[in-house]
Design a protein around this motif. Structure first.
Motif, short mmCIF file in Angstrom:
data_model
loop_
_atom_site.label_atom_id
_atom_site.label_comp_id
_atom_site.label_asym_id
_atom_site.label_seq_id
_atom_site.Cartn_x
_atom_site.Cartn_y
_atom_site.Cartn_z
N SER A 186 41.74 54.14 37.51
CA SER A 186 40.59 53.56 38.21
C SER A 186 40.88 52.12 38.60
O SER A 186 40.17 51.18 38.22
CB SER A 186 39.34 53.66 37.33
N ILE A 187 41.95 51.95 39.36
CA ILE A 187 42.36 50.64 39.85
C ILE A 187 42.75 50.78 41.32
O ILE A 187 43.03 51.89 41.79
CB ILE A 187 43.55 50.07 39.05
N GLU A 188 42.77 49.67 42.03
CA GLU A 188 43.12 49.69 43.45
C GLU A 188 44.08 48.55 43.76
O GLU A 188 43.97 47.46 43.20
CB GLU A 188 41.88 49.54 44.33
N ARG A 189 45.01 48.81 44.67
CA ARG A 189 45.85 47.73 45.17
C ARG A 189 45.02 46.84 46.09
O ARG A 189 44.26 47.34 46.91
CB ARG A 189 47.04 48.29 45.95
N VAL A 190 45.18 45.54 45.97
CA VAL A 190 44.59 44.63 46.94
C VAL A 190 45.56 44.56 48.11
O VAL A 190 46.76 44.31 47.93
CB VAL A 190 44.37 43.23 46.33
N LEU A 191 45.07 44.80 49.31
CA LEU A 191 45.91 44.86 50.49
C LEU A 191 45.73 43.62 51.38
O LEU A 191 44.63 43.06 51.44
CB LEU A 191 45.58 46.11 51.31
N ASP A 192 46.81 43.24 52.05
CA ASP A 192 46.69 42.16 53.03
C ASP A 192 46.25 42.74 54.37
O ASP A 192 46.03 43.95 54.49
CB ASP A 192 47.99 41.36 53.15
N LYS A 193 46.14 41.90 55.40
CA LYS A 193 45.61 42.36 56.67
C LYS A 193 46.53 43.36 57.37
O LYS A 193 46.12 44.06 58.30
CB LYS A 193 45.34 41.18 57.59
N LYS A 194 47.79 43.44 56.93
CA LYS A 194 48.73 44.39 57.49
C LYS A 194 48.76 45.72 56.71
O LYS A 194 49.50 46.63 57.05
CB LYS A 194 50.14 43.80 57.53
N GLY A 195 47.94 45.80 55.68
CA GLY A 195 47.89 47.01 54.88
C GLY A 195 48.93 47.08 53.79
O GLY A 195 49.12 48.12 53.17
N ASN A 196 49.63 45.95 53.54
CA ASN A 196 50.63 45.91 52.49
C ASN A 196 50.02 45.39 51.19
O ASN A 196 49.00 44.70 51.20
CB ASN A 196 51.79 45.01 52.90
N HIS A 197 50.65 45.75 50.07
CA HIS A 197 50.17 45.27 48.78
C HIS A 197 50.25 43.75 48.76
O HIS A 197 51.30 43.16 48.96
CB HIS A 197 51.02 45.88 47.67
N PHE A 198 49.11 43.11 48.53
CA PHE A 198 49.02 41.65 48.56
C PHE A 198 49.85 41.06 47.43
O PHE A 198 49.67 41.39 46.25
CB PHE A 198 47.56 41.23 48.41
N THR A 199 50.81 40.19 47.78
CA THR A 199 51.72 39.59 46.82
C THR A 199 51.76 38.09 47.03
O THR A 199 51.78 37.61 48.16
CB THR A 199 53.14 40.17 46.98
N ILE A 200 51.77 37.35 45.93
CA ILE A 200 51.80 35.89 46.00
C ILE A 200 52.98 35.36 45.19
O ILE A 200 53.51 36.04 44.30
CB ILE A 200 50.50 35.26 45.47
N GLN A 201 53.40 34.15 45.49
CA GLN A 201 54.46 33.50 44.74
C GLN A 201 53.84 32.58 43.70
O GLN A 201 52.93 31.80 44.00
CB GLN A 201 55.37 32.69 45.67
N VAL A 202 54.32 32.69 42.48
CA VAL A 202 53.82 31.83 41.41
C VAL A 202 54.33 30.41 41.67
O VAL A 202 55.54 30.20 41.82
CB VAL A 202 54.30 32.31 40.03
N PRO A 203 53.45 29.41 41.75
CA PRO A 203 53.89 28.04 42.07
C PRO A 203 54.63 27.37 40.91
O PRO A 203 54.46 27.74 39.75
CB PRO A 203 52.57 27.33 42.38
N PHE A 204 55.46 26.40 41.26
CA PHE A 204 56.13 25.52 40.31
C PHE A 204 57.12 26.24 39.40
O PHE A 204 57.39 25.79 38.29
CB PHE A 204 55.11 24.76 39.44
N ILE A 205 57.66 27.37 39.83
CA ILE A 205 58.67 28.09 39.05
C ILE A 205 59.90 28.31 39.91
O ILE A 205 59.80 28.76 41.05
CB ILE A 205 58.12 29.45 38.54
N ASP A 206 61.07 27.99 39.36
CA ASP A 206 62.32 28.16 40.09
C ASP A 206 63.36 28.78 39.15
O ASP A 206 63.59 28.26 38.05
CB ASP A 206 62.82 26.81 40.61
N PRO A 207 64.00 29.90 39.52
CA PRO A 207 63.82 30.62 40.78
C PRO A 207 62.42 31.22 40.89
O PRO A 207 61.75 31.41 39.88
CB PRO A 207 64.91 31.71 40.72
N PRO A 208 61.99 31.52 42.12
CA PRO A 208 60.61 31.97 42.35
C PRO A 208 60.29 33.29 41.66
O PRO A 208 61.14 34.16 41.53
CB PRO A 208 60.52 32.09 43.87
#
Length: 231
Positions: free
Chosen positions: A179-201
């Protein structure tokens, strides 16, 4: 812009039009603390309900088209379905404690949430406390948003072994049958973000859990962009 189109991000069979709102109820954990909601799914097939670990999405996928169509002809089930759907609809449209449009939501962060055993993202007391806070906030109409983690192998399930000692086993989450759903971006892809202040990303995708009128977002680093350690 994010979009919410369940047909694109979950694995659930097409239901007969007469009972199509079963999917809306199944994708909202409101039913987990409402006995009539749980009983509605049990009425569909008590055996499969138990075998699916009380997971409505998994149970739907185990039913044949013939069995789903037969539900429409079952007067007892249809009566209960209409009643539970009305309860759910009234609940979701209910008044909220704070209705001012300018009011900012409360962000509630926790490492685990004990919402239901079909979604093993918790271990113990802290998780159950956090889960109850989300449910109570939903009942009260509080503007709360939960933030947590989607564990790649679920969380630890505590069991007592034959020697009497407590052991922990991982319960893997089938992300396409929960009972979970992927959050999608406007292109219909799974919404993914980069964690800030971490290297390598490090990157994290986002999942959504509907807890009544409260939304819980789960961060998931098990994505291809990350190396095995970060996943």
């Amino acid at each position: 812009m994010l979009v919410n189109d369940p047909s694109k991000n979950i694995v659930i069979p097409k239901l007969p039009k007469e009972i199509e709102f079963l999917s809306d109820i199944a994708l909202n954990l409101w039913w987990t603390w409402n006995p009539r909601g749980k009983n509605l799914f049990k009425l569909i097939n008590p055996y499969l309900w138990k075998e699916s670990n009380h997971n409505p999405i998994k149970m739907f996928n185990a039913l044949s088209k013939k069995e789903l169509a037969a539900l429409v002809q079952n007067e007892t089930f249809m009566k209960e379905y209409k009643y539970v759907h009305a309860l759910f609809k009234d609940y979701m449209q209910g008044s909220r404690v704070y209705a001012e449009e300018e009011l900012l939501p409360v962000a509630y962060f926790c490492a685990e949430y004990g919402l239901h055993h079909s979604l093993p993202i918790y271990s113990g007391g802290l998780g159950f406390l956090a889960g109850d806070i989300l449910k109570e906030s939903s009942d009260m109409g509080l503007p709360l948003v939960g933030i947590g983690f989607m564990y790649a192998q679920g969380y630890v399930r505590q069991v007592i072994g034959s020697d009497g000692w407590q052991n922990g086993t991982n319960e893997t989450i089938d992300k396409d049958s929960a009972s979970i759903e992927r959050v999608l971006d406007k292109k219909g892809n799974h919404f993914t973000i980069q964690v800030p202040f971490i290297d390598p990303p490090v990157y994290t995708s986002v999942w959504k859990v509907n807890v009544g009128r409260v939304t819980l977002y789960l961060l998931d680093t098990d994505v291809e962009q990350n190396d095995p350690w970060d996943r």
